[in-house]
Design an enzyme around this catalytic site. Structure first.
Site, PDB file in Angstrom:
ATOM      1  N   SER A  99       0.903  -1.198   0.031  1.00  0.00           N
ATOM      2  CA  SER A  99       0.064  -0.044   0.019  1.00  0.00           C
ATOM      3  C   SER A  99       1.039   1.314   0.020  1.00  0.00           C
ATOM      4  CB  SER A  99      -0.863  -0.028   1.288  1.00  0.00           C
ATOM      5  OG  SER A  99      -1.919   0.782   0.823  1.00  0.00           O
ATOM      6  N   HIS A 251      -7.605  -6.211   0.014  1.00  0.00           N
ATOM      7  CA  HIS A 251      -6.220  -5.155   0.270  1.00  0.00           C
ATOM      8  C   HIS A 251      -5.054  -5.998   0.862  1.00  0.00           C
ATOM      9  CE1 HIS A 251      -3.999  -1.207  -0.183  1.00  0.00           C
ATOM     10  NE2 HIS A 251      -4.057  -1.307   1.072  1.00  0.00           N
TER      11      HIS A 251
END
Length: 271
Positions: A99, A251
């Site tokens: 991320s 994610h």
């Protein structure tokens, strides 16, 4: 607890696998926003079998200092990663960033391409602008950091996890505690305010195209935080990129698919 002092800050790190000074490839793990080295706990056992692994907590997060004198820009985070490599005398590293950590890995690779051999972006953040000016202005109000803490405390924690994870069966007490514990101090919210002020926005298309290292992009098909469209754009604009998509994955790739993620990383390293 292992720490090194960089720029008058204590930086927490974890070291696994082969000794760094004996390793040809040192894998450096960089966590994402509101996270820490804790997020790599399932991925590391697969990587340490063959490699030296160094996982760091970025300033402001995890067990590292929440320094008020640090500039929390993405460029400066990238510079700090390079300073850590210098301190450990790592001449050639493979950066693995999740991320926001993926964006920081790209920043570091752009700054010192000769020191960064390869880059792995796990749902790497990209193409985001700076924090809205209105929010930055609000951050100068008295007690703003206290208000942030109240906001995070009142948010539905389970709702947050459901947003980032596709396979909800893996959510347990250990995971919730591991992610929430570092968020409970006043110092964390002060550094979070500085990150809001200093975050200058991700690398532009022009800068992304300047990155010359091989880049492996691994994405969860169901990622709702950094959508797959970002990975596809990276794949088009990076000069040497390979995009791999994991189905039924959100994610938090290192949490949801650590073995599959590690296999892709190890194959990429051997190329």
């Amino acid at each position: 607890m292992s720490t090194i002092t960089i720029n008058h800050m204590n930086i927490y790190y974890e070291q696994y696998g082969r000794p760094i000074h004996e390793a040809e490839d040192v894998l450096v793990l960089i966590h994402g926003y509101l996270s820490s080295s804790f997020s790599f706990r399932f991925l590391i056992p697969y990587l340490q079998e063959e490699h030296a692994v160094l996982s760091i907590d970025l300033p402001g997060f995890g067990q590292s200092d929440k320094a008020l004198h640090f500039n929390y820009s993405l460029h400066n985070y990238g510079r700090l990663v390079l300073d850590i490599l210098e301190r450990f005398e790592i001449q050639r590293a493979i950066l693995i960033g999740h991320s926001m950590g993926g964006q920081i890995a790209l920043q570091a690779g752009l700054q010192e391409p000769n020191r960064i051999k390869k880059i792995v972006g796990l749902a790497a953040a990209g193409y985001m602008g700076p924090v809205k000016r209105s929010l930055v202005w609000l951050s100068y109000l008295p007690f703003f950091s206290w208000g942030l803490k109240v906001y995070f405390t009142k948010k539905d924690i389970m709702e947050n996890f459901l947003a980032v994870i596709h396979n909800r069966t893996i959510i347990n007490e250990e995971m919730v505690e591991g992610y929430l514990k570092p968020l409970q101090t006043k110092a964390f919210y002060r550094s979070l305010v500085l990150l809001m002020r200093h975050r200058e926005g991700d690398l532009s298309t022009a800068r992304v195209r300047e990155i010359t290292q091989p880049v492996l992009l691994i994405w969860g098909e169901q990622d709702s935080i950094v959508p797959l469209a970002v990975g596809k754009r990276f794949a088009k604009e990076l000069s040497a990129a390979d995009l791999q998509v994991l189905k039924q994955t959100g994610h938090l790739l290192p949490e949801e698919k650590p073995k599959e993620t590690a296999l892709l990383i190890k194959a990429f390293i051997k190329q």
